[in-house]
Write a protein that holds these residues in place. Structure first.
Motif, PDB file in Angstrom:
ATOM      1  N   VAL A   1       4.210  -0.877   3.682  1.00 57.38           N
ATOM      2  CA  VAL A   1       4.008  -0.662   2.259  1.00 57.38           C
ATOM      3  C   VAL A   1       2.568  -0.276   1.936  1.00 57.38           C
TER       4      VAL A   1
ATOM      5  N   THR B   1       0.490   2.202   1.901  1.00 59.83           N
ATOM      6  CA  THR B   1       0.390   3.656   1.980  1.00 59.83           C
ATOM      7  C   THR B   1      -0.862   4.194   1.315  1.00 59.83           C
ATOM      8  N   THR B   2      -1.530   3.381   0.499  1.00 60.11           N
ATOM      9  CA  THR B   2      -2.739   3.812  -0.192  1.00 60.11           C
ATOM     10  C   THR B   2      -3.778   2.700  -0.148  1.00 60.11           C
TER      11      THR B   2
ATOM     12  N   SER C   1      -2.573  -0.093  -2.654  1.00 60.09           N
ATOM     13  CA  SER C   1      -1.465  -0.910  -2.165  1.00 60.09           C
ATOM     14  C   SER C   1      -1.904  -1.782  -0.987  1.00 60.09           C
TER      15      SER C   1
ATOM     16  N   ALA D   1       4.031  -2.578 -12.484  1.00 53.30           N
ATOM     17  CA  ALA D   1       4.109  -1.331 -11.716  1.00 53.30           C
ATOM     18  C   ALA D   1       3.639  -1.549 -10.279  1.00 53.30           C
ATOM     19  N   LEU D   2       2.556  -2.308 -10.114  1.00 55.71           N
ATOM     20  CA  LEU D   2       2.057  -2.606  -8.775  1.00 55.71           C
ATOM     21  C   LEU D   2       3.050  -3.490  -8.034  1.00 55.71           C
TER      22      LEU D   2
ATOM     23  N   GLU E   1       6.262  -3.497  -8.373  1.00 55.85           N
ATOM     24  CA  GLU E   1       7.369  -2.660  -7.955  1.00 55.85           C
ATOM     25  C   GLU E   1       7.014  -1.834  -6.730  1.00 55.85           C
ATOM     26  N   GLN E   2       5.754  -1.432  -6.609  1.00 56.45           N
ATOM     27  CA  GLN E   2       5.345  -0.650  -5.446  1.00 56.45           C
ATOM     28  C   GLN E   2       5.354  -1.501  -4.175  1.00 56.45           C
TER      29      GLN E   2
ATOM     30  N   ASP F   1      -2.908   6.623  -6.614  1.00 59.70           N
ATOM     31  CA  ASP F   1      -1.980   5.843  -7.435  1.00 59.70           C
ATOM     32  C   ASP F   1      -2.730   4.960  -8.432  1.00 59.70           C
TER      33      ASP F   1
ATOM     34  N   LEU G   1      -1.334   3.123 -11.662  1.00 59.86           N
ATOM     35  CA  LEU G   1      -0.720   1.797 -11.717  1.00 59.86           C
ATOM     36  C   LEU G   1      -1.535   0.838 -12.582  1.00 59.86           C
TER      37      LEU G   1
END
Length: 209
Positions: A26, A28-29, A32, A88-89, A91-92, A155, A158
């Motif tokens: 998870v 990916t950035t 995150s 939002a975070l 959910e990511q 991202d 977010l």
């Protein structure tokens, strides 16, 4: 060398890094990775302190079950807080957030740490493991973001609801990228590359672990 002998030859820090690998998917950035790392650190510290305070009521037979329940409880609390303030975070991060409670390497390390060491030694051991995890997850997320998307803070939307961060914009260094590093397999490839670089830069540490 047999499997039990191999696991005993690895230090707890190395075992915890291996246990973190499912969380890399998870990351990916940069955002995150840093977020997952901070949640990991929070769960690690809160679980360790709770277990240390309740160590008189935890026996060797129920130690693992108690660790799992305590860790799952703190993950659930943090999950509810993130849903309230950073939905939002949350959910990511998705289902990977709950993998923290099932991290058997973390549980076994805590079983030998808060129950047998003094409070000061316990805090130092937990912080060392937690900060190492934060660094690994953040660095993996940053490198995957650069390789796959060609920039950082892609991202940042977010956190659009936070006034102080409204002025931040994604910074792109080049166009395009390798989509491979945006997949789950890319996380393990990047993790392997990181281990290779660390082994090359710190050969003595790698040999000792």
């Amino acid at each position: 060398m047999s499997y039990p002998d191999l696991t005993r030859s690895l230090d707890p820090a190395t075992l915890n890094l291996v246990g973190l690998t499912p969380l890399l998917a998870v990351c990916t950035t940069l955002i995150s990775g840093l977020s997952m790392g901070l949640v990991f650190l929070a769960v690690l510290c809160l679980t360790g302190i709770t277990v240390f305070c309740a160590r008189r009521f935890i026996t060797a037979d129920t130690g693992l079950i108690c660790l799992l329940l305590i860790s799952a409880a703190w993950v659930s609390i943090i999950d509810l807080l993130m849903q309230a303030g950073w939905f939002a975070l949350r959910e990511q991060l998705g289902i990977y957030l709950y993998l923290l409670a099932m991290n058997t390497t973390l549980l076994f390390h805590l079983e030998a740490s808060p129950l047998q060491k003094r409070f000061g030694e316990n805090v130092r051991a937990i912080l060392k493991t937690g900060l190492t995890g934060v660094g690994l997850l953040t660095l993996t997320g940053l490198l995957r973001e650069l390789a796959a998307r060609g920039g950082i803070l892609t991202d940042i939307h977010l956190f659009s609801h936070i006034e102080r961060l409204e002025s931040l914009q994604p910074a792109y260094l080049f166009s395009g990228g390798l989509h491979l590093f945006d997949t789950s397999a890319g996380a393990f490839i990047m993790f392997g590359l990181l281990l290779a670089v660390l082994s090359y830069c710190f050969p003595r540490t790698a040999a000792e672990s």
